[in-house]
Motif scaffolding. Structure first.
Motif, PDB file in Angstrom:
ATOM      1  N   TYR A   1      10.915 -13.404   3.738  1.00 52.60           N
ATOM      2  CA  TYR A   1      10.948 -12.241   2.864  1.00 52.60           C
ATOM      3  C   TYR A   1      11.748 -11.096   3.484  1.00 52.60           C
ATOM      4  CZ  TYR A   1       7.104 -15.149   1.319  1.00 52.60           C
ATOM      5  OH  TYR A   1       6.358 -16.231   0.940  1.00 52.60           O
ATOM      6  N   ASP A   2      11.766  -9.974   2.785  1.00 56.14           N
ATOM      7  CA  ASP A   2      12.465  -8.788   3.255  1.00 56.14           C
ATOM      8  C   ASP A   2      11.960  -8.388   4.644  1.00 56.14           C
ATOM      9  OD1 ASP A   2      14.192  -6.347   2.054  1.00 56.14           O
ATOM     10  OD2 ASP A   2      12.582  -5.563   3.315  1.00 56.14           O
ATOM     11  N   SER A   3      12.832  -7.809   5.445  1.00 55.28           N
ATOM     12  CA  SER A   3      12.482  -7.487   6.827  1.00 55.28           C
ATOM     13  C   SER A   3      11.748  -6.162   6.991  1.00 55.28           C
ATOM     14  CB  SER A   3      13.741  -7.476   7.704  1.00 55.28           C
ATOM     15  OG  SER A   3      14.675  -6.534   7.220  1.00 55.28           O
ATOM     16  N   LEU A   4      11.477  -5.447   5.879  1.00 51.59           N
ATOM     17  CA  LEU A   4      10.736  -4.187   5.962  1.00 51.59           C
ATOM     18  C   LEU A   4       9.312  -4.449   6.459  1.00 51.59           C
ATOM     19  CD1 LEU A   4      10.756  -1.083   5.216  1.00 51.59           C
ATOM     20  CD2 LEU A   4       9.653  -1.780   3.078  1.00 51.59           C
ATOM     21  N   ILE A   5       8.931  -3.778   7.558  1.00 53.68           N
ATOM     22  CA  ILE A   5       7.591  -3.981   8.113  1.00 53.68           C
ATOM     23  C   ILE A   5       6.740  -2.716   8.047  1.00 53.68           C
ATOM     24  CG2 ILE A   5       8.186  -5.890   9.650  1.00 53.68           C
ATOM     25  CD1 ILE A   5       8.402  -3.797  11.930  1.00 53.68           C
ATOM     26  N   GLY A   6       7.340  -1.617   7.669  1.00 55.30           N
ATOM     27  CA  GLY A   6       6.551  -0.399   7.578  1.00 55.30           C
ATOM     28  C   GLY A   6       7.393   0.801   7.238  1.00 55.30           C
ATOM     29  N   LYS A   7       6.692   1.855   6.851  1.00 53.94           N
ATOM     30  CA  LYS A   7       7.343   3.126   6.531  1.00 53.94           C
ATOM     31  C   LYS A   7       6.563   4.224   7.248  1.00 53.94           C
ATOM     32  CE  LYS A   7       6.618   2.926   2.196  1.00 53.94           C
ATOM     33  NZ  LYS A   7       6.501   2.735   0.735  1.00 53.94           N
ATOM     34  N   LEU A   8       7.272   5.001   8.046  1.00 52.71           N
ATOM     35  CA  LEU A   8       6.660   6.133   8.739  1.00 52.71           C
ATOM     36  C   LEU A   8       7.019   7.394   7.964  1.00 52.71           C
ATOM     37  CD1 LEU A   8       5.199   7.521  11.058  1.00 52.71           C
ATOM     38  CD2 LEU A   8       7.311   7.343  12.410  1.00 52.71           C
ATOM     39  N   ILE A   9       5.989   8.080   7.492  1.00 53.54           N
ATOM     40  CA  ILE A   9       6.182   9.269   6.663  1.00 53.54           C
ATOM     41  C   ILE A   9       5.547  10.468   7.352  1.00 53.54           C
ATOM     42  CG2 ILE A   9       5.817  10.306   4.391  1.00 53.54           C
ATOM     43  CD1 ILE A   9       5.082   6.664   4.622  1.00 53.54           C
ATOM     44  N   VAL A  10       6.279  11.557   7.435  1.00 60.51           N
ATOM     45  CA  VAL A  10       5.740  12.782   8.034  1.00 60.51           C
ATOM     46  C   VAL A  10       5.883  13.932   7.045  1.00 60.51           C
ATOM     47  CG1 VAL A  10       6.203  12.051  10.394  1.00 60.51           C
ATOM     48  CG2 VAL A  10       7.938  13.363   9.150  1.00 60.51           C
ATOM     49  N   HIS A  11       5.016  14.937   7.223  1.00 61.05           N
ATOM     50  CA  HIS A  11       5.030  16.111   6.354  1.00 61.05           C
ATOM     51  C   HIS A  11       4.839  17.347   7.216  1.00 61.05           C
ATOM     52  CE1 HIS A  11       2.925  18.911   3.359  1.00 61.05           C
ATOM     53  NE2 HIS A  11       4.159  18.784   2.909  1.00 61.05           N
ATOM     54  N   GLY A  12       5.653  18.348   6.981  1.00 55.79           N
ATOM     55  CA  GLY A  12       5.543  19.600   7.725  1.00 55.79           C
ATOM     56  C   GLY A  12       5.718  20.800   6.815  1.00 55.79           C
ATOM     57  N   ARG A  13       5.479  21.980   7.363  1.00 58.67           N
ATOM     58  CA  ARG A  13       5.620  23.200   6.563  1.00 58.67           C
ATOM     59  C   ARG A  13       7.068  23.448   6.158  1.00 58.67           C
ATOM     60  NH1 ARG A  13       2.539  27.157  10.598  1.00 58.67           N
ATOM     61  NH2 ARG A  13       3.714  25.792  12.014  1.00 58.67           N
TER      62      ARG A  13
ATOM     63  N   GLY B   1      -2.355  11.758  13.613  1.00 55.69           N
ATOM     64  CA  GLY B   1      -2.286  13.209  13.738  1.00 55.69           C
ATOM     65  C   GLY B   1      -1.905  13.882  12.438  1.00 55.69           C
ATOM     66  N   LEU B   2      -1.917  15.201  12.451  1.00 54.75           N
ATOM     67  CA  LEU B   2      -1.640  16.006  11.277  1.00 54.75           C
ATOM     68  C   LEU B   2      -0.274  15.680  10.681  1.00 54.75           C
ATOM     69  CD1 LEU B   2      -2.563  18.398   9.486  1.00 54.75           C
ATOM     70  CD2 LEU B   2      -1.364  19.909  11.082  1.00 54.75           C
ATOM     71  N   GLY B   3      -0.249  15.431   9.387  1.00 51.37           N
ATOM     72  CA  GLY B   3       1.011  15.246   8.679  1.00 51.37           C
ATOM     73  C   GLY B   3       1.711  13.929   8.949  1.00 51.37           C
ATOM     74  N   VAL B   4       0.984  12.918   9.420  1.00 51.95           N
ATOM     75  CA  VAL B   4       1.603  11.621   9.708  1.00 51.95           C
ATOM     76  C   VAL B   4       0.936  10.529   8.868  1.00 51.95           C
ATOM     77  CG1 VAL B   4       2.030   9.846  11.461  1.00 51.95           C
ATOM     78  CG2 VAL B   4       2.236  12.271  12.048  1.00 51.95           C
ATOM     79  N   ARG B   5       1.736   9.741   8.197  1.00 58.63           N
ATOM     80  CA  ARG B   5       1.251   8.617   7.381  1.00 58.63           C
ATOM     81  C   ARG B   5       2.051   7.376   7.740  1.00 58.63           C
ATOM     82  NH1 ARG B   5       1.652   8.582   0.707  1.00 58.63           N
ATOM     83  NH2 ARG B   5       1.789   6.304   0.412  1.00 58.63           N
ATOM     84  N   MET B   6       1.363   6.281   7.978  1.00 55.36           N
ATOM     85  CA  MET B   6       2.035   5.021   8.301  1.00 55.36           C
ATOM     86  C   MET B   6       1.643   3.989   7.256  1.00 55.36           C
ATOM     87  SD  MET B   6       4.089   3.645  10.601  1.00 55.36           S
ATOM     88  CE  MET B   6       4.722   1.968  10.717  1.00 55.36           C
ATOM     89  N   ASP B   7       2.587   3.581   6.439  1.00 52.36           N
ATOM     90  CA  ASP B   7       2.352   2.535   5.447  1.00 52.36           C
ATOM     91  C   ASP B   7       2.889   1.226   6.002  1.00 52.36           C
ATOM     92  OD1 ASP B   7       1.373   4.531   3.854  1.00 52.36           O
ATOM     93  OD2 ASP B   7       2.644   4.086   2.126  1.00 52.36           O
ATOM     94  N   SER B   8       1.987   0.348   6.388  1.00 51.74           N
ATOM     95  CA  SER B   8       2.405  -0.916   6.993  1.00 51.74           C
ATOM     96  C   SER B   8       1.301  -1.949   6.818  1.00 51.74           C
ATOM     97  CB  SER B   8       2.706  -0.732   8.481  1.00 51.74           C
ATOM     98  OG  SER B   8       3.033  -1.966   9.093  1.00 51.74           O
ATOM     99  N   ALA B   9       1.687  -3.218   6.825  1.00 56.74           N
ATOM    100  CA  ALA B   9       0.721  -4.302   6.754  1.00 56.74           C
ATOM    101  C   ALA B   9       0.637  -5.053   8.083  1.00 56.74           C
ATOM    102  CB  ALA B   9       1.094  -5.272   5.630  1.00 56.74           C
ATOM    103  N   LEU B  10       1.140  -4.436   9.148  1.00 52.73           N
ATOM    104  CA  LEU B  10       1.105  -5.070  10.463  1.00 52.73           C
ATOM    105  C   LEU B  10      -0.287  -4.982  11.084  1.00 52.73           C
ATOM    106  CD1 LEU B  10       4.389  -3.834  12.189  1.00 52.73           C
ATOM    107  CD2 LEU B  10       4.010  -5.951  10.913  1.00 52.73           C
ATOM    108  N   TYR B  11      -0.573  -5.910  11.995  1.00 51.07           N
ATOM    109  CA  TYR B  11      -1.757  -5.830  12.855  1.00 51.07           C
ATOM    110  C   TYR B  11      -1.501  -6.701  14.082  1.00 51.07           C
ATOM    111  CZ  TYR B  11      -3.059 -10.307  10.583  1.00 51.07           C
ATOM    112  OH  TYR B  11      -3.068 -11.593  10.108  1.00 51.07           O
ATOM    113  N   ASP B  12      -2.255  -6.469  15.142  1.00 47.45           N
ATOM    114  CA  ASP B  12      -2.102  -7.267  16.364  1.00 47.45           C
ATOM    115  C   ASP B  12      -2.289  -8.748  16.058  1.00 47.45           C
ATOM    116  OD1 ASP B  12      -1.774  -4.949  17.768  1.00 47.45           O
ATOM    117  OD2 ASP B  12      -3.671  -5.042  18.850  1.00 47.45           O
ATOM    118  N   GLY B  13      -1.313  -9.550  16.472  1.00 47.75           N
ATOM    119  CA  GLY B  13      -1.412 -10.990  16.268  1.00 47.75           C
ATOM    120  C   GLY B  13      -0.799 -11.486  14.976  1.00 47.75           C
TER     121      GLY B  13
END
Length: 448
Positions: free
Chosen positions: A380-392, A361-373
């Motif tokens: 390694y580090d436990s970081l699995i993703g970053k959820l980034i949002v942008h608004g007015r 949706g509008l203003g949503v970015r998901m930086d991740s290397a995950l996929y089903d399975g």
């Protein structure tokens, strides 16, 4: 411009670099350990090379393996991402000695800023405000005690070569100094091979404010505003936003110019972040990260720039594609770091992802290397993703974050997603009224 670059990293940051390179028409090479043979960055790159077993020292931290991968594939440049070798001056020198280009600052800049005492002295000479403290390393307990008495408690003892919260100990009173001093030295020695420490005045209610800078290596530099990274657990950032809710336009312009001028004077090249503690309207330098930050997407969102693209451009000898007067803030952006960790102890939770759905949706970015399975490896580090949002504005960004978290599905492992649902119910998060100690206190009451 480069024809082919190698990404010396893994996970979401490797994907981030691949995407930028592909938009620029540049071929990419992924490197991977045997544990990452099925990783998304390996699938997405134009070529891939296995560089060793799971243990990082034998793969992602192996100089010979990475240089060999460049020679085998004909890659002309190396992008380090963040972590691993991104701030290793010795590696940068070896890259250059082999006729390759390191997409980042020079070995000398990394070396200077990697040593906390040298970095502080350098920044002070360049006019950057610093935290009151020792004028260098503190060699003995007696010297530490004398400094503590002179500055007034509390003080913080920091390992010169420390990072990630390791080698940092607070002495609340004179009675705490011996324990804090000896522990900081021991952690510095065991984690970084260097037991030198220095001492600074410990600010009681500061915010963590960092200024994004970018230089072209030719004496020109800009700043791209600030990020507020005050919500931290054990000195690890959890929730980042831009612009900072407590920083005025006048403060932003003033400290931003100081930082841009400082890195311009040393001919800094590429992306860098100058980190401050901010309290009672004053900024105090704590360190400079000579690399791309995990939280760089919030800056990209409000300025509409691609920092990775700019890194590649200037490393190839091109000019920056923007100037300071062209950089204007548009709206507000927030990032939350998603880890594969089990609450309430935040213990790593590797395992197989049985279902994954990224929000959109509008203003949503998901930086991740995950996929089903996909199976998250335990190495390694436990970081699995970053959820980034942008608004007015900030209110819209928070509402969008709440909505996006509700859409996000990560099944099969424990994650820190519930933490952010809980935080968004707190008044302080919505008012922005918090400092670097707020989250630790909140966790003591609600989670830990």
């Amino acid at each position: 411009m480069f024809n082919k670059i190698l990404i010396a990293n893994r996970g979401e940051i490797a994907l981030r670099v691949i995407r930028a390179a592909r938009e620029m028409g540049i071929a990419t090479v992924a490197v991977h350990s045997t544990a990452d043979a099925d990783a998304m960055h390996v699938r997405m790159a134009d070529e891939s090379v296995c560089i060793g077993p799971p243990a990082s020292p034998q793969s992602y931290l192996s100089f010979p393996a990475i240089i060999s991968a460049c020679e085998i594939t004909g890659a002309e440049a190396i992008h380090p991402g963040y972590g691993f070798l991104s701030e290793n001056a010795q590696f940068v020198q070896i890259v250059e000695d082999h006729g390759l280009t390191f997409i980042g600052p020079t070995a000398e800049h990394i070396r200077v800023m990697g040593d906390k005492i040298t970095a502080k002295d350098t920044m002070k000479a360049l006019g950057v405000p610093c935290v009151p403290g020792s004028d260098g390393g503190v060699a003995t307990l007696a010297e530490a005690q004398a400094l503590g008495n002179e500055m007034g408690y509390p003080v913080i003892i920091k390992a010169t070569a420390g990072g990630g919260g390791r080698g940092m100990k607070v002495a609340e009173t004179a009675a705490d100094m011996e324990r804090a001093f000896m522990t900081a030295r021991a952690e510095g020695k065991s984690n970084f091979g260097n037991d030198e420490v220095y001492i600074e005045k410990y600010l009681t209610t500061p915010r963590h404010i960092e200024i994004q800078v970018f230089g072209d290596g030719k004496g020109r530099a800009v700043h791209l505003g600030e990020r507020d990274c005050s919500l931290q657990r054990r000195h690890q950032k959890v929730f980042e936003e831009a612009p900072g809710p407590a920083i005025s336009a006048e403060e932003r312009a003033a400290i931003g110019k100081v930082c841009a001028d400082a890195v311009a004077k040393i001919n800094y090249i590429g992306a860098g972040t100058i980190e401050f503690l901010y309290e009672n309207g004053e900024f105090y330098f704590i360190e400079m990260n000579t690399r791309l930050q995990v939280e760089h997407p919030v800056t990209e969102a409000i300025f509409g720039v691609d920092l990775v693209r700019e890194q590649i451009r200037v490393a190839s000898g091109m000019d920056m594609s923007f100037q300071q007067d062209e950089l204007e803030i548009n709206g507000h952006s927030i990032e939350v770091r998603l880890n594969a960790e089990k609450l309430p102890d935040f213990t790593p939770s590797p395992g197989r992802i049985t279902q994954y759905h990224a929000p959109g949706g509008l203003g949503v970015r998901m930086d991740s290397a995950l996929y089903d399975g996909y199976s998250i490896p335990p190495y390694y580090d436990s970081l699995i993703g970053k959820l980034i949002v942008h608004g007015r504005d900030r209110a819209e960004a928070l509402a969008r974050l709440n909505r996006a978290l509700g859409e996000l599905i990560v099944d099969g492992v424990d994650t820190t997603i519930p933490l952010f649902h809980a935080l968004l119910a707190e008044k302080a998060i919505h008012t922005g009224d918090y400092n670097i100690h707020w989250l630790e206190h909140w966790l003591e009451q609600h989670v830990e």
